[in-house]
Design a protein around this motif. Structure first.
Motif, PDB file in Angstrom:
ATOM      1  N   ARG A   1       0.838  -1.205   0.000  1.00 33.53           N
ATOM      2  CA  ARG A   1       0.000   0.000   0.000  1.00 33.53           C
ATOM      3  C   ARG A   1       0.871   1.253   0.000  1.00 33.53           C
ATOM      4  O   ARG A   1       0.592   2.228  -0.694  1.00 33.53           O
ATOM      5  CB  ARG A   1      -0.877   0.038   1.250  1.00 33.53           C
TER       6      ARG A   1
ATOM      7  N   ARG B   1       1.151   8.073  -7.199  1.00 31.98           N
ATOM      8  CA  ARG B   1       1.051   9.536  -7.158  1.00 31.98           C
ATOM      9  C   ARG B   1       2.324  10.221  -7.641  1.00 31.98           C
ATOM     10  O   ARG B   1       2.457  11.444  -7.555  1.00 31.98           O
ATOM     11  CB  ARG B   1       0.678   9.991  -5.746  1.00 31.98           C
TER      12      ARG B   1
ATOM     13  N   ASP C   1       5.260  21.587  -0.163  1.00 26.33           N
ATOM     14  CA  ASP C   1       3.877  21.223  -0.506  1.00 26.33           C
ATOM     15  C   ASP C   1       3.770  19.728  -0.808  1.00 26.33           C
ATOM     16  O   ASP C   1       2.822  19.063  -0.379  1.00 26.33           O
ATOM     17  CB  ASP C   1       3.396  22.000  -1.734  1.00 26.33           C
TER      18      ASP C   1
ATOM     19  N   GLN D   1       1.759  16.802   1.284  1.00 23.02           N
ATOM     20  CA  GLN D   1       0.789  15.912   0.640  1.00 23.02           C
ATOM     21  C   GLN D   1       1.169  14.439   0.875  1.00 23.02           C
ATOM     22  O   GLN D   1       0.311  13.626   1.171  1.00 23.02           O
ATOM     23  CB  GLN D   1       0.818  16.219  -0.851  1.00 23.02           C
TER      24      GLN D   1
ATOM     25  N   LYS E   1       0.133  13.520   4.339  1.00 26.02           N
ATOM     26  CA  LYS E   1      -1.329  13.380   4.450  1.00 26.02           C
ATOM     27  C   LYS E   1      -1.804  12.086   3.796  1.00 26.02           C
ATOM     28  O   LYS E   1      -2.680  11.398   4.332  1.00 26.02           O
ATOM     29  CB  LYS E   1      -2.017  14.563   3.775  1.00 26.02           C
ATOM     30  N   GLN E   2      -1.248  11.797   2.636  1.00 25.25           N
ATOM     31  CA  GLN E   2      -1.672  10.587   1.936  1.00 25.25           C
ATOM     32  C   GLN E   2      -1.269   9.335   2.719  1.00 25.25           C
ATOM     33  O   GLN E   2      -2.021   8.360   2.767  1.00 25.25           O
ATOM     34  CB  GLN E   2      -1.081  10.538   0.524  1.00 25.25           C
TER      35      GLN E   2
ATOM     36  N   LYS F   1      -3.538   8.832   5.580  1.00 28.87           N
ATOM     37  CA  LYS F   1      -4.872   8.409   5.145  1.00 28.87           C
ATOM     38  C   LYS F   1      -4.953   6.889   5.012  1.00 28.87           C
ATOM     39  O   LYS F   1      -6.042   6.323   5.115  1.00 28.87           O
ATOM     40  CB  LYS F   1      -5.154   9.078   3.806  1.00 28.87           C
TER      41      LYS F   1
ATOM     42  N   VAL G   1      -1.578   2.782   8.396  1.00 29.49           N
ATOM     43  CA  VAL G   1      -0.592   3.649   9.051  1.00 29.49           C
ATOM     44  C   VAL G   1      -1.170   4.136  10.381  1.00 29.49           C
ATOM     45  O   VAL G   1      -2.197   4.812  10.416  1.00 29.49           O
ATOM     46  CB  VAL G   1      -0.216   4.838   8.140  1.00 29.49           C
TER      47      VAL G   1
ATOM     48  N   ARG H   1      -6.177  -2.491  -5.027  1.00 36.65           N
ATOM     49  CA  ARG H   1      -5.555  -1.634  -3.997  1.00 36.65           C
ATOM     50  C   ARG H   1      -5.575  -0.143  -4.336  1.00 36.65           C
ATOM     51  O   ARG H   1      -5.936   0.670  -3.490  1.00 36.65           O
ATOM     52  CB  ARG H   1      -4.126  -2.106  -3.717  1.00 36.65           C
TER      53      ARG H   1
ATOM     54  N   SER I   1      -5.794   2.870  13.967  1.00 34.10           N
ATOM     55  CA  SER I   1      -5.097   3.648  12.948  1.00 34.10           C
ATOM     56  C   SER I   1      -6.060   4.462  12.092  1.00 34.10           C
ATOM     57  O   SER I   1      -5.670   5.058  11.104  1.00 34.10           O
ATOM     58  CB  SER I   1      -4.309   2.703  12.055  1.00 34.10           C
TER      59      SER I   1
ATOM     60  N   PRO J   1      -8.280  15.385   5.173  1.00 37.94           N
ATOM     61  CA  PRO J   1      -7.199  16.379   5.222  1.00 37.94           C
ATOM     62  C   PRO J   1      -6.346  16.396   3.955  1.00 37.94           C
ATOM     63  O   PRO J   1      -5.803  17.434   3.587  1.00 37.94           O
ATOM     64  CB  PRO J   1      -6.349  15.954   6.429  1.00 37.94           C
ATOM     65  N   SER J   2      -6.262  15.253   3.269  1.00 36.98           N
ATOM     66  CA  SER J   2      -5.401  15.220   2.085  1.00 36.98           C
ATOM     67  C   SER J   2      -6.029  15.957   0.898  1.00 36.98           C
ATOM     68  O   SER J   2      -5.379  16.184  -0.113  1.00 36.98           O
ATOM     69  CB  SER J   2      -5.045  13.785   1.703  1.00 36.98           C
TER      70      SER J   2
ATOM     71  N   LYS K   1      -3.597  26.045  -2.875  1.00 38.24           N
ATOM     72  CA  LYS K   1      -3.269  26.391  -1.483  1.00 38.24           C
ATOM     73  C   LYS K   1      -4.414  27.187  -0.879  1.00 38.24           C
ATOM     74  O   LYS K   1      -4.943  28.095  -1.517  1.00 38.24           O
ATOM     75  CB  LYS K   1      -1.996  27.231  -1.460  1.00 38.24           C
TER      76      LYS K   1
END
Lengths: 163, 622
Positions: free
Chosen positions: A18, A26, A55, A59, A62-63, A66, A70, B169, B230, B353-354, B361
């Motif tokens: 993952r 990405r 930036d 990201q 954050k990813q 998500k 994790v 996935r 998590s 949040p992502s 921005k």
């Protein structure tokens, strides 16, 4: 900028793919990734080195957060931290090169851990830059093989990355 | 192929039994009823169920009403358990697994509940992938149960084996491979929890056949309370940030709300409408957010983005305060990022949040469920007693009304051919605006979004993110099952509809009185439009030279088929179609093949650089 991201991850099959898949899907850079069990059997600790502007790194974090697997994440580069990587390097060591390589090993506080008539294996631990420096310093043409673990790291001080 | 599966698996089962028998934990206790090991107290009260029975019982315990599926070798145990539970749960047999996923998706979008699919391993799972990805891109809560080959043969390239967890996935919120029967109930509970909480999304649960073995049973307790260490999606927005946002709104001279699918997914329509009305600000919406705020209201300035209205896009360009709610700054919305809202302070509310500061921005990020944040905004606004600057707001509305007066969606109403825009307007008239409308992908989708104003959420069902042709018809099945008494239509094109046309058989089997409104222009209209604009009218493979007779096709499936070719016959034909309350009607509407979707922001352009429809004289010249 280079960032070392340290994570606690559920010790489940698929967690690694993952995370690796996220980077390829990405288009993020991934320089190294190390993973191993912790003292808590249900958790793995993963250390990941990536590069990108603020930036992009924001990201990435954050990813990663998500992802359901994790549990916790820390950007070691944001604070005082210790970084260590191990390298095993096999060098051609014959004739006068043997002495030269021994001296180099001493200077870097590395260890020769395997010796044959024609070769040394040197073990060296330190920040990645130090490992780079050793490779730079090794006389040209003598390196047979370089094996690096990729960096791991930990924040300085009493606080830990725990649940 | 799927019959062969049963043959080949029979031999596999034999080895599976012996494998499981070696394990100490789950025992064959069908006779004794008492398991060995821990938890004897719980077990005494808990029924002993096989993996197949657990799968079905867990769905029942989740309150699942419909399962959309297609049987095959790896899920035969589960289908048998389903059969034995009779009517406790309704199964809808689709004609292709893609149809199952879209139907579950449509059901979820229209009802707000979780969609559920059940498909077999291998081709069953790969056929479902398009629908899973469709749900993923639009954040639709869905649980997809896929069969898998028995655990001992996983990785051996067994018959109908694919790495379902690996393949799905990147297009799921999360997925699971259940290797142990003892984990099955908890995993299904987790799947539903993850699919429906935070930013929703599809979750795949891949179950190997041996885990569903009817002869191996464990005590079944469905875990009601669940926490995943998590995974803790935000439950409320940060109050300090909300105050900051309200201050910014009250200071704004040229504000605009920009709302997306998140406002619909979180059922935030009521507080959103209240907030927008309390402030008197203009509001625009993405394709996915249409209906969260009544589109017939004068404060609504139309959809924004590539085929949005001139007034919405110009307002985006000129705004000094953008309030983004449950929207994700998608490239079809922003146009060229460098030109996006150059003068604005941006407030962004999103549960994920992502999503925040991903493409653009923002200055005031608020992470939280859209509904609760908007409600908190209302509370803060009322508490403060503040009012927006009325003089500035009046000047702003004056400007917007000027943009509006350009009438950016004008089209030739005197055409002897049926214009697709006219067809959508007629559909609105005939259905009194009270319709669940699903869509496929292309020009018809844009025309529907532009010309059918939805006043309620969950009425406009389309694949906005992935843009999946073939979505509309199966999605309509899910919508109709979720709202059996409602008017449900699918607007489509002759290219899109053929991608899942087989579902007309499902519609017959379950007597679903869907109305298909086919805007038939003979081309893949949106492809043709781009080829006209950007490829000097070289229509490479966008014309389908051999179309079926759709009327006869619909009839062959046991439905009513109708064709309309003249504008003056359209309304009567639609009324006739919708009057057939208990019939599926396929309305083949022959429309102008050369019509384009206007206005348009071309690639690389900003909101202020829209192409408007050609004027009458320009059209005549062409």
């Amino acid at each position: 900028m280079r960032h070392i991201i340290s994570m606690l991850v559920e010790n489940e099959s698929g967690a690694l793919s993952r995370i690796a898949g996220l980077f390829s899907a990405r288009g993020y850079n991934i320089e190294s990734l190390t993973v191993a069990a912790t003292d808590e059997p249900s958790l793995s600790r993963m250390t990941l080195v990536t590069r990108g502007n603020d930036d992009i790194v924001e990201q990435i974090k954050k990813q990663l957060n998500k992802l359901i697997d994790v549990v916790k994440l820390q950007d070691l580069s944001e604070g005082e931290h210790i970084e260590r990587e191990m390298m095993l390097i096999k060098l051609k060591a014959a004739g006068p090169d043997r002495e030269e390589l021994k001296r180099l090993t001493e200077i870097f506080r590395a260890k020769i851990i395997d010796v044959t008539e024609a070769s040394y294996i040197v073990e060296l631990t330190g920040a990645s830059r130090k490992l780079d420096a050793f490779i730079e310093a090794a006389p040209e043409g003598l390196i047979t093989e370089v094996v690096r673990s990729g960096p791991t790291g930990i924040l300085r001080g009493a606080k830990g990355l725990t649940l | 192929m799927r019959i062969q599966a049963a043959e080949s698996i029979r031999t596999e089962d034999a080895c599976v039994h012996s494998n499981l028998a070696d394990r100490p934990a789950p025992t064959k206790t069908a006779e004794t009823g008492v398991p060995d090991g821990a938890g004897a107290n719980v077990a005494a009260a808990a029924p002993m169920l096989s993996g197949a029975e657990i799968t079905i019982q867990a769905l029942i315990d989740e309150g699942v009403e419909y399962v959309f599926g297609y049987p095959g070798g790896a899920v035969l145990h589960i289908y048998d358990a389903l059969f034995q539970r009779g009517d406790a749960i309704k199964h809808v047999l689709v004609r292709h697994e893609q149809g199952a996923t879209h139907a579950a998706d449509g059901y979820a979008r229209a009802t707000g509940k979780c969609g559920v699919c059940l498909v077999t391993s291998g081709p069953g799972a790969t056929n479902a992938v398009t629908g899973i990805a469709t749900a993923h891109l639009d954040s639709i809560p869905m649980v997809v149960i896929t069969g898998q080959v028995p655990t001992p043969v996983i990785g051996s390239d067994a018959f109908q084996e694919v790495d379902t967890v690996g393949i799905t996935r990147p297009c799921v919120k999360h997925n699971f491979l259940v290797k142990r029967l003892e984990d099955l109930a908890l995993t299904i509970r987790k799947a539903f929890f993850i699919a429906q909480s935070g930013r929703p999304g599809p979750v795949v649960v891949d179950i190997p056949k041996d885990v569903t073995d009817p002869n191996i049973k464990v005590p079944y307790v469905y875990p009601r309370d669940l926490s995943i260490r998590s995974y803790n999606p935000a439950k409320r927005g940060h109050l300090g940030q909300i105050r900051k946002a309200v201050e910014a709104m009250l200071d704004a001279k040229r504000p605009i709300f920009y709302t997306g699918g998140g406002a619909i997914l979180d059922d935030a329509a009521a507080p959103l409408t209240e907030l927008v009305r309390a402030l008197g600000f203009p509001i625009t919406s993405t394709l996915m957010g249409l209906g969260a705020y009544p589109m017939t209201d004068k404060q609504f300035v139309g959809m924004l983005g590539m085929h949005g209205t001139y007034e919405a896009n110009m307002a985006m360009h000129e705004t000094d305060c953008l309030i983004a709610i449950g929207a994700r700054f998608d490239d079809r919305v922003t146009g060229k990022i460098e030109h996006f809202c150059p003068h604005a302070e941006i407030i962004h509310v999103d549960v994920d949040p992502s999503s925040i500061s991903k493409n653009v921005k923002v200055q005031v990020p608020i992470v939280g469920p859209v509904g609760s944040v908007v409600t908190d905004m209302l509370g803060v606004l009322r508490e403060s007693g503040g009012r927006p600057d009325q003089t500035a707001l009046a000047a702003w509305w004056k400007q917007i009304d000027e943009w509006r007066s350009i009438d950016c969606m004008r089209y030739d109403r005197s055409s002897p051919m049926i214009k697709p825009q006219f067809a959508v307007e007629t559909l609105y008239k005939v259905t009194d605006g009270d319709l669940f409308l699903t869509s496929d992908v292309g020009q018809h989708q844009m025309f529907a979004a532009q010309f059918y104003p939805f006043d309620k959420p969950r009425r406009w069902i389309n694949s906005g993110g992935l843009g999946t042709m073939g979505f509309g018809l199966p999605a309509a099945m899910g919508v109709q099952l979720g709202h059996p008494d409602a008017q449900v239509a699918c607007i489509s094109g002759e290219a899109s509809i053929l991608m899942c046309i087989q579902e007309m058989a499902t519609c017959k089997q379950y007597s679903l009185p869907i109305k298909v409104v086919l805007l038939n222009n003979g081309y893949m209209g949106m492809v043709r439009q781009w080829q006209e604009f950007f490829y000097e009218s070289r229509y490479a493979h966008s014309y389908v030279d051999a179309l079926p007779d759709f009327v006869a096709l619909a009839q062959s499936f046991g439905h009513v088929g109708m064709r309309v070719e003249k504008p003056d016959q359209l309304e009567a034909a639609m009324r006739e179609a919708f009057a057939m309350k208990d019939r599926f009607v396929f309305l083949d509407v022959i429309v102008d093949p050369s019509e384009n979707v206007y206005p348009m922001i071309c690639a690389g352009k900003g909101h202020h650089e829209m192409e408007l429809p050609p004027t009458m004289s320009e059209r005549e010249l062409a």
